[in-house]
Design an enzyme around this catalytic site. Structure first.
Site, short mmCIF file in Angstrom:
data_model
loop_
_atom_site.label_atom_id
_atom_site.label_comp_id
_atom_site.label_asym_id
_atom_site.label_seq_id
_atom_site.Cartn_x
_atom_site.Cartn_y
_atom_site.Cartn_z
N GLU A 221 0.69 11.82 -11.50
CA GLU A 221 1.37 12.65 -12.51
C GLU A 221 0.40 13.62 -13.19
OE1 GLU A 221 3.60 14.62 -13.15
OE2 GLU A 221 5.17 13.14 -13.52
N ASP A 295 9.19 14.02 -12.03
CA ASP A 295 10.11 14.78 -12.89
C ASP A 295 11.28 15.33 -12.05
OD1 ASP A 295 8.89 16.72 -11.41
OD2 ASP A 295 8.40 18.02 -13.10
#
Ligand code: NAG
Length: 496
Positions: A221, A295
Protein backbone atom coordinates in the site's frame (compact mmCIF):
# COMPACT_ATOMS: atom_id res chain seq x y z
CA UNK A 1 2.89 -60.37 -2.93
CA UNK A 2 0.53 -58.93 -5.50
CA UNK A 3 -1.84 -57.67 -2.83
CA UNK A 4 1.02 -56.21 -0.82
CA UNK A 5 2.38 -54.34 -3.89
CA UNK A 6 -1.05 -52.98 -4.64
CA UNK A 7 -1.34 -51.73 -1.07
CA UNK A 8 2.08 -50.07 -1.23
CA UNK A 9 1.20 -48.43 -4.54
CA UNK A 10 -2.06 -47.17 -3.07
CA UNK A 11 -0.35 -45.66 -0.03
CA UNK A 12 2.31 -44.06 -2.21
CA UNK A 13 -0.38 -42.50 -4.39
CA UNK A 14 -2.14 -41.16 -1.30
CA UNK A 15 1.09 -39.56 -0.06
CA UNK A 16 1.88 -38.03 -3.47
CA UNK A 17 -1.63 -36.60 -3.61
CA UNK A 18 -1.09 -34.26 -0.63
CA UNK A 19 -2.34 -30.84 -1.74
CA UNK A 20 -0.59 -27.50 -1.27
CA UNK A 21 -2.59 -26.78 1.87
CA UNK A 22 -1.80 -30.20 3.35
CA UNK A 23 1.88 -29.30 2.84
CA UNK A 24 1.47 -25.88 4.49
CA UNK A 25 -0.35 -27.53 7.43
CA UNK A 26 2.50 -30.03 7.86
CA UNK A 27 4.89 -27.08 7.96
CA UNK A 28 2.94 -25.45 10.79
CA UNK A 29 1.66 -22.58 8.62
CA UNK A 30 -1.86 -23.66 7.63
CA UNK A 31 -3.89 -22.15 4.80
CA UNK A 32 -6.47 -19.69 6.08
CA UNK A 33 -7.69 -19.06 2.53
CA UNK A 34 -7.30 -21.31 -0.51
CA UNK A 35 -8.68 -20.24 -3.89
CA UNK A 36 -8.56 -22.04 -7.21
CA UNK A 37 -10.82 -22.48 -10.20
CA UNK A 38 -8.63 -25.30 -11.48
CA UNK A 39 -8.22 -27.81 -8.65
CA UNK A 40 -8.74 -28.70 -5.02
CA UNK A 41 -5.84 -27.49 -2.87
CA UNK A 42 -6.40 -29.98 -0.03
CA UNK A 43 -6.21 -33.70 -0.82
CA UNK A 44 -9.54 -34.27 0.97
CA UNK A 45 -11.42 -31.24 -0.41
CA UNK A 46 -14.68 -32.16 -2.11
CA UNK A 47 -16.59 -28.88 -1.89
CA UNK A 48 -17.23 -26.34 -4.64
CA UNK A 49 -14.25 -24.58 -6.26
CA UNK A 50 -16.17 -21.71 -7.86
CA UNK A 51 -19.56 -20.77 -9.22
CA UNK A 52 -20.62 -19.51 -12.62
CA UNK A 53 -23.67 -17.49 -13.62
CA UNK A 54 -25.01 -17.76 -17.14
CA UNK A 55 -26.48 -15.04 -19.30
CA UNK A 56 -29.42 -16.99 -20.69
CA UNK A 57 -31.45 -17.14 -17.46
CA UNK A 58 -29.24 -15.61 -14.77
CA UNK A 59 -28.93 -18.89 -12.87
CA UNK A 60 -25.80 -19.92 -11.00
CA UNK A 61 -24.20 -23.31 -10.47
CA UNK A 62 -21.22 -24.50 -8.45
CA UNK A 63 -18.29 -26.20 -10.15
CA UNK A 64 -16.68 -28.89 -7.99
CA UNK A 65 -13.56 -30.96 -8.41
CA UNK A 66 -14.00 -34.26 -10.24
CA UNK A 67 -12.77 -36.07 -7.13
CA UNK A 68 -11.36 -35.28 -3.67
CA UNK A 69 -8.22 -33.24 -4.24
CA UNK A 70 -8.82 -33.35 -7.99
CA UNK A 71 -9.16 -31.10 -11.00
CA UNK A 72 -12.25 -28.93 -11.61
CA UNK A 73 -15.15 -30.40 -13.52
CA UNK A 74 -14.79 -28.20 -16.60
CA UNK A 75 -17.29 -30.35 -18.49
CA UNK A 76 -19.99 -29.33 -16.00
CA UNK A 77 -19.23 -25.68 -16.76
CA UNK A 78 -19.19 -26.29 -20.51
CA UNK A 79 -22.56 -28.00 -20.32
CA UNK A 80 -24.14 -25.34 -18.06
CA UNK A 81 -22.77 -22.51 -20.23
CA UNK A 82 -23.52 -24.04 -23.65
CA UNK A 83 -24.97 -21.53 -26.14
CA UNK A 84 -24.75 -18.65 -23.67
CA UNK A 85 -22.25 -16.50 -21.79
CA UNK A 86 -20.96 -17.30 -18.29
CA UNK A 87 -19.06 -15.34 -15.69
CA UNK A 88 -17.26 -16.53 -12.55
CA UNK A 89 -19.45 -15.31 -9.70
CA UNK A 90 -17.61 -16.60 -6.65
CA UNK A 91 -14.29 -18.29 -5.94
CA UNK A 92 -14.77 -20.41 -2.85
CA UNK A 93 -12.30 -20.62 0.01
CA UNK A 94 -11.36 -24.26 0.43
CA UNK A 95 -9.79 -23.74 3.88
CA UNK A 96 -13.05 -23.94 5.80
CA UNK A 97 -12.65 -20.34 7.00
CA UNK A 98 -15.30 -19.03 4.64
CA UNK A 99 -12.99 -16.50 2.99
CA UNK A 100 -14.71 -16.63 -0.38
CA UNK A 101 -14.03 -14.05 -3.10
CA UNK A 102 -16.94 -12.30 -4.79
CA UNK A 103 -17.48 -9.31 -7.10
CA UNK A 104 -15.42 -6.44 -5.69
CA UNK A 105 -17.51 -3.53 -4.40
CA UNK A 106 -16.78 0.15 -5.09
CA UNK A 107 -13.74 1.53 -3.30
CA UNK A 108 -11.58 4.61 -3.28
CA UNK A 109 -11.14 3.94 -6.97
CA UNK A 110 -14.46 2.87 -8.45
CA UNK A 111 -14.94 0.34 -11.17
CA UNK A 112 -16.52 1.21 -14.51
CA UNK A 113 -19.35 -1.26 -14.18
CA UNK A 114 -22.77 -0.28 -12.90
CA UNK A 115 -22.78 0.91 -9.32
CA UNK A 116 -19.02 1.03 -9.18
CA UNK A 117 -18.78 -2.73 -8.67
CA UNK A 118 -16.00 -4.36 -10.64
CA UNK A 119 -16.76 -6.70 -13.50
CA UNK A 120 -16.77 -10.46 -13.12
CA UNK A 121 -14.37 -12.62 -15.13
CA UNK A 122 -15.50 -14.61 -18.14
CA UNK A 123 -15.72 -18.29 -17.24
CA UNK A 124 -13.93 -19.34 -20.44
CA UNK A 125 -11.15 -16.75 -20.71
CA UNK A 126 -8.28 -18.93 -19.50
CA UNK A 127 -8.61 -22.58 -20.57
CA UNK A 128 -5.77 -24.88 -19.51
CA UNK A 129 -5.17 -28.52 -18.69
CA UNK A 130 -3.83 -30.06 -15.47
CA UNK A 131 -2.43 -33.53 -16.02
CA UNK A 132 -4.36 -33.54 -19.28
CA UNK A 133 -7.73 -32.59 -17.74
CA UNK A 134 -9.35 -29.36 -18.88
CA UNK A 135 -9.91 -26.54 -16.39
CA UNK A 136 -10.37 -22.78 -16.51
CA UNK A 137 -8.34 -20.05 -14.82
CA UNK A 138 -9.64 -16.63 -13.78
CA UNK A 139 -8.84 -14.18 -16.61
CA UNK A 140 -8.77 -10.66 -15.15
CA UNK A 141 -9.37 -7.90 -17.72
CA UNK A 142 -9.02 -4.25 -16.69
CA UNK A 143 -12.15 -3.43 -14.67
CA UNK A 144 -12.44 -6.93 -13.20
CA UNK A 145 -11.93 -7.73 -9.52
CA UNK A 146 -12.86 -9.95 -6.58
CA UNK A 147 -12.77 -9.17 -2.88
CA UNK A 148 -13.75 -10.16 0.66
CA UNK A 149 -13.81 -7.36 3.24
CA UNK A 150 -15.07 -9.49 6.15
CA UNK A 151 -12.63 -12.37 6.49
CA UNK A 152 -11.89 -14.88 9.19
CA UNK A 153 -8.40 -15.85 10.36
CA UNK A 154 -6.39 -13.65 7.97
CA UNK A 155 -3.36 -11.81 9.44
CA UNK A 156 -3.90 -8.33 10.84
CA UNK A 157 -1.44 -5.78 12.21
CA UNK A 158 2.11 -7.10 12.05
CA UNK A 159 1.14 -10.78 12.18
CA UNK A 160 3.00 -13.19 9.90
CA UNK A 161 1.49 -14.64 6.74
CA UNK A 162 2.46 -16.10 3.39
CA UNK A 163 1.00 -16.32 -0.11
CA UNK A 164 1.61 -18.14 -3.31
CA UNK A 165 -0.27 -17.83 -6.58
CA UNK A 166 0.02 -19.57 -9.94
CA UNK A 167 -0.29 -16.95 -12.67
CA UNK A 168 0.09 -16.56 -16.46
CA UNK A 169 3.45 -14.85 -16.96
CA UNK A 170 2.40 -13.68 -20.45
CA UNK A 171 -0.75 -11.84 -19.31
CA UNK A 172 0.05 -8.57 -17.56
CA UNK A 173 0.11 -4.81 -17.99
CA UNK A 174 1.36 -1.70 -16.22
CA UNK A 175 -1.98 -0.78 -14.70
CA UNK A 176 -2.58 -0.80 -10.97
CA UNK A 177 -2.74 -3.45 -9.70
CA UNK A 178 -2.93 -7.15 -10.43
CA UNK A 179 -2.74 -8.29 -6.80
CA UNK A 180 -3.64 -11.33 -4.74
CA UNK A 181 -3.50 -10.97 -1.00
CA UNK A 182 -4.27 -8.92 2.10
CA UNK A 183 -5.83 -5.45 1.78
CA UNK A 184 -7.91 -2.79 3.49
CA UNK A 185 -11.33 -3.79 4.80
CA UNK A 186 -12.70 -0.39 3.70
CA UNK A 187 -11.57 -0.72 0.05
CA UNK A 188 -9.88 2.66 0.53
CA UNK A 189 -6.20 3.52 0.77
CA UNK A 190 -5.60 3.84 4.52
CA UNK A 191 -1.83 4.29 4.26
CA UNK A 192 1.55 2.61 4.15
CA UNK A 193 1.67 -0.95 5.39
CA UNK A 194 -2.08 -1.52 5.29
CA UNK A 195 -1.66 -4.17 2.56
CA UNK A 196 0.51 -7.18 1.89
CA UNK A 197 -0.16 -8.86 -1.42
CA UNK A 198 1.51 -10.50 -4.40
CA UNK A 199 1.72 -8.09 -7.35
CA UNK A 200 2.59 -9.14 -10.91
CA UNK A 201 3.06 -6.72 -13.80
CA UNK A 202 5.10 -3.87 -15.25
CA UNK A 203 4.00 -0.91 -13.12
CA UNK A 204 7.19 1.15 -12.56
CA UNK A 205 6.01 4.04 -10.36
CA UNK A 206 7.48 2.45 -7.24
CA UNK A 207 9.76 -0.59 -7.15
CA UNK A 208 11.17 -2.40 -10.18
CA UNK A 209 13.36 -5.39 -10.91
CA UNK A 210 15.78 -6.04 -13.76
CA UNK A 211 14.80 -5.83 -17.43
CA UNK A 212 11.46 -4.50 -18.64
CA UNK A 213 9.25 -6.69 -16.46
CA UNK A 214 6.86 -8.13 -15.62
CA UNK A 215 8.09 -8.61 -12.07
CA UNK A 216 6.76 -10.30 -8.97
CA UNK A 217 6.62 -7.58 -6.34
CA UNK A 218 4.60 -6.89 -3.20
CA UNK A 219 1.82 -4.35 -2.87
CA UNK A 220 2.29 -3.00 0.65
CA UNK A 221 0.00 0.00 0.00
CA UNK A 222 1.13 3.31 -1.23
CA UNK A 223 3.64 1.38 -3.21
CA UNK A 224 4.75 -1.76 -4.98
CA UNK A 225 8.03 -3.03 -3.58
CA UNK A 226 10.69 -5.25 -5.13
CA UNK A 227 12.81 -5.17 -1.97
CA UNK A 228 13.56 -2.60 0.68
CA UNK A 229 14.13 1.11 0.13
CA UNK A 230 15.93 1.07 -3.25
CA UNK A 231 13.67 1.39 -6.30
CA UNK A 232 15.64 -1.26 -8.20
CA UNK A 233 16.17 -4.71 -6.73
CA UNK A 234 18.65 -6.28 -9.17
CA UNK A 235 17.78 -9.66 -7.64
CA UNK A 236 14.17 -9.45 -8.87
CA UNK A 237 14.17 -10.64 -12.51
CA UNK A 238 11.74 -10.16 -15.35
CA UNK A 239 9.76 -13.38 -15.34
CA UNK A 240 7.50 -14.40 -18.22
CA UNK A 241 6.99 -18.14 -17.83
CA UNK A 242 3.62 -19.12 -19.31
CA UNK A 243 2.79 -20.55 -15.89
CA UNK A 244 4.63 -19.04 -12.97
CA UNK A 245 4.59 -19.46 -9.22
CA UNK A 246 4.74 -16.21 -7.27
CA UNK A 247 5.44 -16.13 -3.53
CA UNK A 248 5.34 -13.27 -1.03
CA UNK A 249 5.57 -13.72 2.73
CA UNK A 250 6.01 -11.34 5.63
CA UNK A 251 6.67 -11.30 9.37
CA UNK A 252 7.93 -8.68 11.84
CA UNK A 253 10.42 -6.51 9.92
CA UNK A 254 11.26 -9.32 7.51
CA UNK A 255 9.77 -10.34 4.21
CA UNK A 256 10.50 -12.28 1.03
CA UNK A 257 9.66 -12.46 -2.65
CA UNK A 258 10.17 -15.83 -4.35
CA UNK A 259 9.22 -17.17 -7.75
CA UNK A 260 9.73 -19.83 -10.37
CA UNK A 261 8.36 -21.67 -13.36
CA UNK A 262 5.16 -23.47 -12.34
CA UNK A 263 5.83 -26.20 -14.92
CA UNK A 264 9.35 -27.18 -13.84
CA UNK A 265 12.18 -26.51 -11.46
CA UNK A 266 12.46 -24.83 -8.11
CA UNK A 267 11.66 -21.50 -6.54
CA UNK A 268 14.32 -18.79 -6.34
CA UNK A 269 14.39 -16.12 -3.66
CA UNK A 270 14.28 -12.66 -5.25
CA UNK A 271 14.21 -10.67 -2.01
CA UNK A 272 14.76 -11.61 1.63
CA UNK A 273 15.29 -8.88 4.17
CA UNK A 274 13.93 -6.03 6.18
CA UNK A 275 10.84 -3.99 5.44
CA UNK A 276 11.10 -0.67 3.59
CA UNK A 277 11.28 2.28 5.97
CA UNK A 278 7.83 3.23 7.16
CA UNK A 279 6.61 -0.38 6.92
CA UNK A 280 7.77 -1.64 10.33
CA UNK A 281 5.48 -2.50 11.91
CA UNK A 282 2.87 -3.36 9.30
CA UNK A 283 -0.80 -2.45 9.71
CA UNK A 284 -2.45 -5.28 7.80
CA UNK A 285 -6.25 -5.20 7.84
CA UNK A 286 -7.09 -8.69 6.63
CA UNK A 287 -9.41 -8.17 3.67
CA UNK A 288 -8.65 -10.29 0.58
CA UNK A 289 -8.39 -9.09 -3.01
CA UNK A 290 -7.83 -10.63 -6.42
CA UNK A 291 -7.01 -8.62 -9.54
CA UNK A 292 -7.25 -5.14 -7.99
CA UNK A 293 -5.45 -2.80 -5.61
CA UNK A 294 -6.47 -2.23 -2.01
CA UNK A 295 -8.46 0.87 -2.95
CA UNK A 296 -10.13 -1.09 -5.79
CA UNK A 297 -7.79 0.32 -8.46
CA UNK A 298 -8.81 -1.91 -11.35
CA UNK A 299 -6.72 -0.99 -14.38
CA UNK A 300 -4.64 -4.15 -14.33
CA UNK A 301 -4.86 -7.47 -16.11
CA UNK A 302 -3.56 -10.94 -15.40
CA UNK A 303 -4.63 -14.55 -14.98
CA UNK A 304 -4.98 -16.41 -11.68
CA UNK A 305 -5.17 -20.19 -11.49
CA UNK A 306 -4.69 -20.94 -7.79
CA UNK A 307 -3.37 -19.34 -4.64
CA UNK A 308 -3.45 -19.43 -0.86
CA UNK A 309 -3.00 -17.28 2.21
CA UNK A 310 -1.33 -18.86 5.23
CA UNK A 311 -1.27 -18.11 8.92
CA UNK A 312 2.39 -17.80 9.93
CA UNK A 313 5.57 -17.32 7.89
CA UNK A 314 6.05 -20.47 5.78
CA UNK A 315 9.52 -21.94 5.62
CA UNK A 316 11.34 -22.03 2.30
CA UNK A 317 11.31 -25.82 2.59
CA UNK A 318 7.51 -25.86 2.87
CA UNK A 319 7.18 -23.59 -0.16
CA UNK A 320 9.63 -25.73 -2.10
CA UNK A 321 7.39 -28.75 -1.47
CA UNK A 322 4.38 -26.72 -2.60
CA UNK A 323 6.27 -25.80 -5.79
CA UNK A 324 6.94 -29.51 -6.41
CA UNK A 325 3.23 -30.16 -5.96
CA UNK A 326 2.38 -27.41 -8.48
CA UNK A 327 4.86 -28.82 -11.01
CA UNK A 328 3.31 -32.27 -10.51
CA UNK A 329 -0.15 -30.80 -11.25
CA UNK A 330 1.21 -30.35 -14.80
CA UNK A 331 -0.34 -27.10 -15.93
CA UNK A 332 -0.35 -26.90 -19.74
CA UNK A 333 -1.90 -24.79 -22.45
CA UNK A 334 -4.84 -25.97 -24.52
CA UNK A 335 -6.80 -24.64 -27.47
CA UNK A 336 -8.09 -21.09 -27.05
CA UNK A 337 -10.61 -21.47 -29.90
CA UNK A 338 -13.66 -23.59 -30.70
CA UNK A 339 -16.31 -23.91 -33.38
CA UNK A 340 -15.62 -23.91 -37.13
CA UNK A 341 -11.92 -23.36 -37.88
CA UNK A 342 -10.90 -19.78 -38.68
CA UNK A 343 -7.66 -20.78 -40.34
CA UNK A 344 -4.54 -18.64 -40.26
CA UNK A 345 -3.60 -17.82 -43.85
CA UNK A 346 -7.17 -17.87 -45.14
CA UNK A 347 -8.93 -14.78 -46.46
CA UNK A 348 -12.46 -14.57 -45.16
CA UNK A 349 -15.75 -12.72 -45.00
CA UNK A 350 -17.83 -12.47 -41.82
CA UNK A 351 -21.58 -12.62 -42.41
CA UNK A 352 -24.08 -11.48 -39.79
CA UNK A 353 -26.69 -14.05 -38.71
CA UNK A 354 -29.29 -11.84 -37.01
CA UNK A 355 -32.59 -12.09 -38.92
CA UNK A 356 -32.46 -8.39 -39.85
CA UNK A 357 -29.09 -8.61 -41.42
CA UNK A 358 -28.19 -11.91 -43.04
CA UNK A 359 -26.94 -10.22 -46.22
CA UNK A 360 -24.61 -7.97 -44.22
CA UNK A 361 -20.90 -8.57 -43.73
CA UNK A 362 -18.30 -7.00 -41.48
CA UNK A 363 -16.65 -4.26 -43.53
CA UNK A 364 -14.87 -1.02 -42.87
CA UNK A 365 -15.18 2.55 -44.07
CA UNK A 366 -11.84 4.12 -43.21
CA UNK A 367 -11.17 3.29 -39.58
CA UNK A 368 -14.84 2.57 -38.81
CA UNK A 369 -15.92 -1.07 -38.69
CA UNK A 370 -19.51 -1.56 -39.82
CA UNK A 371 -21.69 -4.03 -41.65
CA UNK A 372 -22.50 -3.61 -45.33
CA UNK A 373 -24.68 -5.48 -47.79
CA UNK A 374 -22.17 -7.16 -50.08
CA UNK A 375 -22.87 -9.18 -53.22
CA UNK A 376 -20.68 -10.51 -56.00
CA UNK A 377 -21.79 -7.59 -58.20
CA UNK A 378 -20.28 -4.89 -55.93
CA UNK A 379 -17.10 -3.17 -56.99
CA UNK A 380 -13.78 -4.78 -56.16
CA UNK A 381 -13.07 -1.95 -53.73
CA UNK A 382 -16.31 -2.62 -51.83
CA UNK A 383 -15.73 -6.35 -51.86
CA UNK A 384 -12.20 -5.87 -50.54
CA UNK A 385 -13.51 -3.63 -47.75
CA UNK A 386 -15.42 -6.69 -46.45
CA UNK A 387 -12.55 -9.15 -46.88
CA UNK A 388 -10.03 -10.05 -44.17
CA UNK A 389 -6.84 -12.06 -44.06
CA UNK A 390 -6.61 -14.26 -40.96
CA UNK A 391 -3.18 -14.07 -39.34
CA UNK A 392 -1.80 -15.47 -36.09
CA UNK A 393 -3.02 -13.30 -33.22
CA UNK A 394 -0.74 -10.28 -32.88
CA UNK A 395 -1.03 -10.44 -29.09
CA UNK A 396 -1.34 -14.21 -28.67
CA UNK A 397 -0.63 -16.70 -31.43
CA UNK A 398 -3.14 -19.17 -29.96
CA UNK A 399 -5.83 -16.83 -31.33
CA UNK A 400 -6.11 -14.76 -34.53
CA UNK A 401 -6.07 -11.24 -35.94
CA UNK A 402 -7.95 -9.95 -38.99
CA UNK A 403 -5.84 -7.96 -41.46
CA UNK A 404 -7.64 -5.63 -43.81
CA UNK A 405 -7.58 -6.89 -47.43
CA UNK A 406 -7.50 -3.38 -48.88
CA UNK A 407 -5.13 -1.92 -46.27
CA UNK A 408 -2.38 -4.43 -45.55
CA UNK A 409 -0.70 -3.80 -42.21
CA UNK A 410 -4.00 -2.62 -40.69
CA UNK A 411 -6.08 -4.85 -38.46
CA UNK A 412 -9.43 -4.98 -36.75
CA UNK A 413 -8.91 -3.91 -33.14
CA UNK A 414 -11.09 -2.58 -30.34
CA UNK A 415 -10.65 0.69 -28.55
CA UNK A 416 -13.11 1.65 -25.81
CA UNK A 417 -15.03 -1.45 -26.94
CA UNK A 418 -15.60 -0.02 -30.44
CA UNK A 419 -14.11 -1.95 -33.37
CA UNK A 420 -11.73 0.00 -35.60
CA UNK A 421 -9.30 -0.75 -38.42
CA UNK A 422 -5.92 0.62 -37.38
CA UNK A 423 -2.36 0.32 -38.66
CA UNK A 424 -0.23 -1.90 -36.46
CA UNK A 425 1.79 0.58 -34.43
CA UNK A 426 3.81 -2.21 -32.85
CA UNK A 427 2.55 -1.61 -29.32
CA UNK A 428 1.53 -4.31 -26.86
CA UNK A 429 -1.84 -2.53 -26.49
CA UNK A 430 -2.53 -2.60 -30.25
CA UNK A 431 -1.47 -6.22 -30.52
CA UNK A 432 -3.67 -7.33 -27.64
CA UNK A 433 -6.63 -5.23 -28.82
CA UNK A 434 -6.31 -6.84 -32.27
CA UNK A 435 -6.37 -10.41 -30.94
CA UNK A 436 -9.57 -12.45 -31.05
CA UNK A 437 -10.32 -16.06 -30.13
CA UNK A 438 -13.13 -17.48 -32.32
CA UNK A 439 -15.56 -19.73 -30.44
CA UNK A 440 -18.54 -21.76 -31.57
CA UNK A 441 -21.29 -19.30 -32.50
CA UNK A 442 -23.59 -18.62 -29.55
CA UNK A 443 -26.71 -18.97 -31.72
CA UNK A 444 -25.45 -22.20 -33.23
CA UNK A 445 -24.23 -20.59 -36.44
CA UNK A 446 -20.62 -19.89 -37.34
CA UNK A 447 -18.35 -18.27 -34.78
CA UNK A 448 -18.52 -15.85 -31.89
CA UNK A 449 -15.34 -13.79 -32.16
CA UNK A 450 -14.28 -13.35 -28.52
CA UNK A 451 -11.88 -10.54 -27.62
CA UNK A 452 -8.72 -12.11 -26.18
CA UNK A 453 -8.18 -9.34 -23.62
CA UNK A 454 -11.86 -9.04 -22.69
CA UNK A 455 -13.29 -12.56 -22.98
CA UNK A 456 -16.69 -11.43 -21.66
CA UNK A 457 -16.92 -9.52 -24.98
CA UNK A 458 -17.18 -10.49 -28.64
CA UNK A 459 -17.62 -8.93 -32.08
CA UNK A 460 -21.15 -7.54 -32.27
CA UNK A 461 -22.96 -5.61 -34.96
CA UNK A 462 -25.33 -3.09 -33.40
CA UNK A 463 -27.11 -0.53 -35.60
CA UNK A 464 -24.73 -1.74 -38.31
CA UNK A 465 -21.63 -0.63 -36.37
CA UNK A 466 -19.00 -3.02 -34.95
CA UNK A 467 -18.28 -3.33 -31.22
CA UNK A 468 -16.98 -5.82 -28.71
CA UNK A 469 -20.02 -6.25 -26.53
CA UNK A 470 -20.84 -8.09 -23.33
CA UNK A 471 -24.15 -9.86 -22.73
CA UNK A 472 -25.65 -7.05 -20.66
CA UNK A 473 -23.61 -4.08 -19.45
CA UNK A 474 -23.40 -0.33 -19.22
CA UNK A 475 -23.38 0.49 -22.95
CA UNK A 476 -26.35 0.37 -25.32
CA UNK A 477 -24.44 -2.08 -27.52
CA UNK A 478 -24.32 -4.49 -24.55
CA UNK A 479 -28.09 -5.04 -24.80
CA UNK A 480 -29.11 -8.60 -23.97
CA UNK A 481 -31.84 -8.62 -26.65
CA UNK A 482 -30.59 -10.42 -29.78
CA UNK A 483 -27.15 -10.80 -28.17
CA UNK A 484 -26.53 -14.39 -29.26
CA UNK A 485 -27.53 -13.59 -32.85
CA UNK A 486 -25.63 -10.31 -33.04
CA UNK A 487 -22.38 -11.97 -31.91
CA UNK A 488 -22.60 -14.96 -34.26
CA UNK A 489 -20.98 -14.63 -37.70
CA UNK A 490 -20.60 -17.14 -40.48
CA UNK A 491 -16.97 -17.09 -41.53
CA UNK A 492 -16.85 -17.81 -45.26
CA UNK A 493 -14.71 -17.27 -48.31
CA UNK A 494 -13.62 -13.70 -48.96
CA UNK A 495 -15.27 -11.62 -51.68
CA UNK A 496 -12.00 -10.34 -53.11
C1 NAG B 1 -23.57 -4.02 -53.16
O1 NAG B 1 -24.50 -4.25 -54.18
C2 NAG B 1 -25.85 -4.39 -53.75
C3 NAG B 1 -26.71 -4.69 -54.98
O2 NAG B 1 -26.27 -5.81 -55.65
C4 NAG B 1 -26.30 -3.16 -53.07
O3 NAG B 1 -27.61 -3.35 -52.56
C5 NAG B 1 -25.36 -2.82 -51.92
O4 NAG B 1 -25.72 -1.58 -51.34
C6 NAG B 1 -23.93 -2.74 -52.45
N1 NAG B 1 -23.05 -2.56 -51.31
C7 NAG B 1 -22.37 -1.45 -51.11
C8 NAG B 1 -21.51 -1.40 -49.87
O5 NAG B 1 -22.41 -0.50 -51.86
Amino acid sequence: MFRYSTLVAFCFAAIVAAGPCDIYASGGTPCVAAHSSTRALFSAYTGPLYSVTRGSDGTTTNINALSAGGVANAAAQDSFCARTTCVITEIFDQSGKGNHLTQAPPGGFNGPASGGFDNLAAATGAPVTLNGQKAYGVFISPGTGYRNDATNGIATGDAAEGFYAVLDGTHFNNGCCFDYGNAETSAHDTGAGHMEAIYFGTETTWGIGTGNGPWIMADLENGLFSGSNAKLNSGDPTITDRFLTAVVKGEANNWEIRGGNAQSGALTTFWSGVRPSGYNPMHKEGALILGIGGDNSNSAQGTFYEGVVTSGFPSDATENSVQANIVAAKYATTSMVSGPAVAVGSTVSLRATTACCTTRYIAHTGATVNTQIITSSNSTAIKQSASWTVVAGLGNSACVSFESRDTPGSYIRHINFVLMVNADDGTKQMHEDATFCPQAGLNGQGNTIQAWGYPTRAFRHFSNVGYIASNGGPDTFDATALYNDDVSFVVGAAFA
